[in-house]
Design an enzyme around this catalytic site. Sequence first.
Site, mmCIF file in Angstrom:
data_model
loop_
_atom_site.group_PDB
_atom_site.id
_atom_site.type_symbol
_atom_site.label_atom_id
_atom_site.label_comp_id
_atom_site.label_asym_id
_atom_site.label_seq_id
_atom_site.Cartn_x
_atom_site.Cartn_y
_atom_site.Cartn_z
ATOM 1 N N ASP A 54 -11.175 22.412 24.550
ATOM 2 C CA ASP A 54 -11.868 23.481 23.838
ATOM 3 C C ASP A 54 -11.953 23.129 22.355
ATOM 4 O OD1 ASP A 54 -12.834 25.779 22.713
ATOM 5 O OD2 ASP A 54 -11.152 27.057 23.292
ATOM 6 N N GLU A 133 0.111 0.884 3.313
ATOM 7 C CA GLU A 133 1.521 0.911 2.926
ATOM 8 C C GLU A 133 1.977 2.370 2.813
ATOM 9 O OE1 GLU A 133 1.974 -1.305 -0.674
ATOM 10 O OE2 GLU A 133 0.901 -3.064 0.086
ATOM 11 N N GLU A 135 4.229 5.652 2.642
ATOM 12 C CA GLU A 135 5.578 6.047 2.244
ATOM 13 C C GLU A 135 5.883 7.433 2.794
ATOM 14 O OE1 GLU A 135 5.495 3.645 -2.047
ATOM 15 O OE2 GLU A 135 5.083 5.797 -1.967
ATOM 16 N N GLU A 190 12.503 3.245 -0.818
ATOM 17 C CA GLU A 190 11.575 3.295 -1.944
ATOM 18 C C GLU A 190 12.285 3.773 -3.211
ATOM 19 O OE1 GLU A 190 8.900 2.908 -3.595
ATOM 20 O OE2 GLU A 190 7.894 1.573 -2.174
ATOM 21 N N GLU A 197 9.633 3.211 2.953
ATOM 22 C CA GLU A 197 8.344 2.578 3.231
ATOM 23 C C GLU A 197 8.518 1.559 4.347
ATOM 24 O OE1 GLU A 197 5.991 1.242 -0.118
ATOM 25 O OE2 GLU A 197 5.336 -0.551 0.987
ATOM 26 N N HIS A 246 -0.839 2.951 -0.363
ATOM 27 C CA HIS A 246 -1.723 1.935 -0.910
ATOM 28 C C HIS A 246 -2.552 1.318 0.225
ATOM 29 C CE1 HIS A 246 1.159 1.165 -4.552
ATOM 30 N NE2 HIS A 246 0.775 2.427 -4.436
ATOM 31 N N ARG A 320 0.042 -3.402 -12.798
ATOM 32 C CA ARG A 320 0.204 -2.421 -11.728
ATOM 33 C C ARG A 320 -0.057 -0.982 -12.179
ATOM 34 N NH1 ARG A 320 2.992 -4.065 -6.986
ATOM 35 N NH2 ARG A 320 3.503 -6.281 -7.024
ATOM 36 N N GLU A 337 -6.540 -3.772 -3.598
ATOM 37 C CA GLU A 337 -5.536 -2.756 -3.291
ATOM 38 C C GLU A 337 -5.837 -1.482 -4.077
ATOM 39 O OE1 GLU A 337 -0.670 -2.369 -3.220
ATOM 40 O OE2 GLU A 337 -1.619 -3.342 -4.931
ATOM 41 N N ARG A 339 -4.617 2.109 -5.056
ATOM 42 C CA ARG A 339 -3.246 2.616 -5.143
ATOM 43 C C ARG A 339 -3.154 4.146 -5.184
ATOM 44 N NH1 ARG A 339 -1.107 1.741 -9.588
ATOM 45 N NH2 ARG A 339 1.052 1.555 -8.898
#
Length: 448
Positions: A54, A133, A135, A190, A197, A246, A320, A337, A339
Amino acid sequence: MPITAADIRREVKEKNVTFLRLMFSDILGIMKNVEIPATEEQLEKVLSNKAMFDGSSIEGFVRINESDMYLYPDLDTWTVFPWGDENGAVAGLICDIYTAEGEPFAGDPRGNLKKALRHMEKVGYKSFNLGPEPEFFLFKLDENGNPTLEVNDKGGYFDLAPTDLADNTRREIVNVLTQMGFEVEASHHEVAVGQHEIDFKYADVLKACDNIQIFKLVVKTIARKHGLYATFMAKPKYGIAGSGMHCNMSLFNDKGENAFFDPQDPRGMQLSQDAYYFLGGLMKHAYNYTAIINPTVNSYKRLVPGYEAPVYIAWASRNRSPLIRVPASRGMGTRLELRSVDPMANPYLALAVLLEAGLDGIENKIEAPAPVETNIYAMSAEERKEAGIIDLPSTLHNALKALQEDEVVKDALGNHIYTNFIEAKRIEWASYATFVSQWEIDNYLDVY
């Protein structure tokens, strides 16, 4: 080798499978399932795409007068869960959703990602790979079995037992994932207390998104077994880092080559021109697709300075602090990547809009701005403005307004999903905006 119906029939008998979970995701990314007994009759109904449910009961699907829907299982997602009991094992299949007329349902997030992949193939690529990745936090349960915000460890980044008291829990999660066919690459504590992670190998994006959904189910199931509660909420506790997911992305051509790699890159980064264009598309649409990859009120409590989460729209190679990073690996491992994605996002919707944003960059030759290799967190507002760096949306409300202005992102969702997503999130924001929090009581009640 692809899994066949004969393989499934054989495993049902050999592994004493007594129940089948037919799994799918709603628009918000919540895994749903219809569980049926694994009798011969029911199994044949499943394998012939005759299983129904449904749809009017599922968030963002259909009205009650359009409720009958079919579940078409993807046989390659067949898995036998390794936590059966004396009554037999439970197996699962992830399904696509079809209408009563036998047409793919426009509101199916998984089917919508397939639509984006068909566009990718027309542009000239064979596959879109994703390495996620995710977490998560592990919290203690109270005496009634309800989750608390009390962590079960005092660990930090890469800490070991006895500081990391969830070491055994995480190890069992990895063992179960491995039994189920995951290629786990790393598992660690982490930054925040109680935060973890587990990274698994990249895969074709459809399989990778299926893996994310199964991963969440496994993590929550094994955590419960250890008397813990696992949550993928982006920011469950004030004052510590939040949880991200990520996303490492790359396109491959029909020769099996990574289309983002070019050892002759004149800019010296060994990236292809299409990688730069894809990056340009991701950058151009970043502000506008944030509502999809950070889809809750709580998501924006994570996207603040001071906790390693990205806040500014920029890219870099070594740095980063920006939104998008180009990891050092080259050759087949060349990737971009992103983030900012958090694990509350519906992975099928998130990757559909990211793929379409990147393809828009390729098709329209959108040049990426210059990389920013300095620490953006240390730059003043004037320096960021001079460098052309803007902030991500600060609230779900702002992100939803931006989403409504971007035709590429809206088309990536399709009208049905876009309309229902916007409606659900407007309701969420309105509920949050009118709620009086304890913070307001503490700061205003005795002052005014």
